[in-house]
Design a protein around this motif. Structure first.
Motif: not given
Lengths: 110, 114
Positions: A33, A35, A45, A48, B102
């Motif tokens: 991920f 961020y 976010f 991904y 997420e």
């Protein structure tokens, strides 16, 4: 164990393109991920990746190579508001949680 | 509603005080998390709740006590903290704990222990 490396700081100019790299060594892999975190604010976010290749989302793209333990975040047409810390985070095996890298502080100048 | 809310935004407490941090989400997420973040450091996981049960405790000292009263709420009870516990405490939630989900972070509570 988990080890995630990313540069501490980067600088770029408005309108330019910047690539933030992340390398990882983890026990198992279930996704990576990215961020964004502005100073004093919560992480938000961005992207991904779980399979090799490039994921594109507007001005932001993220790439993953599982065999190399490597990812990058590509930011195009940089804006001043993109000045922030960018955190690479890896989910290991099973139901393990995210391990965050130390973050890359990006400073965009006019 | 894709928001995680946290209260209070700022908290100053003495080492003998008892206080609580609160976190709320109404996204139907079944996993909720507490992180601690020191300045210029990444978030460090403290606790994970999955379906209202404590799933992970990352060897956090007992002066921090989490509680999940229901699927929308997550509390962190604080007692006898030390000055080094001063940090930004972030709550996050995700649809579930495993695989790709997420995490949505709240704005955090900035805690100062005097």
């Amino acid at each position: 164990g988990q080890n995630i490396d990313q540069p501490t700081e980067m600088t770029a100019t408005e309108g330019a393109i910047v690539q933030i790299n992340c390398t990882y060594q983890t026990s198992g892999f279930n996704g990576l991920f990215w961020y964004q975190q502005h100073a004093g604010e919560a992480p938000t976010f961005l992207s991904y990746n779980v399979l090799d290749g490039l994921e594109e989302k507007g001005r932001f793209s993220s790439f993953l190579s599982r065999s190399k333990g490597y990812s990058y975040l590509l930011l195009k047409e940089l804006q001043m508001k993109d000045s922030a810390s960018y955190l690479c985070a890896v989910r290991g095996s099973g139901y393990s949680t995210l391990t965050f890298g130390k973050g890359t502080m990006l400073l965009v100048s006019p | 509603d894709t928001e995680v809310t946290q209260t209070p935004k700022h908290l100053v407490m003495g080492m003998t005080n008892k206080k609580s941090l609160k976190c709320e989400q109404h996204m139907g997420h079944r996993a909720m998390y507490w992180y601690k973040q020191k300045a210029k450091k990444p978030p460090e996981l403290m606790f994970v709740y999955s379906y209202e049960k404590l799933s992970i405790n990352e060897s956090v000292p007992s002066r921090f006590s989490p509680e999940c009263p229901n699927s929308s709420l997550l509390n962190l009870h604080l007692h006898a903290l030390q000055p080094e516990d001063s940090a930004l405490y972030l709550c996050a939630s995700s649809q579930a704990q495993g695989a790709f989900h997420e995490q949505y972070f709240g704005p955090g509570t900035r805690l100062t222990v005097t």
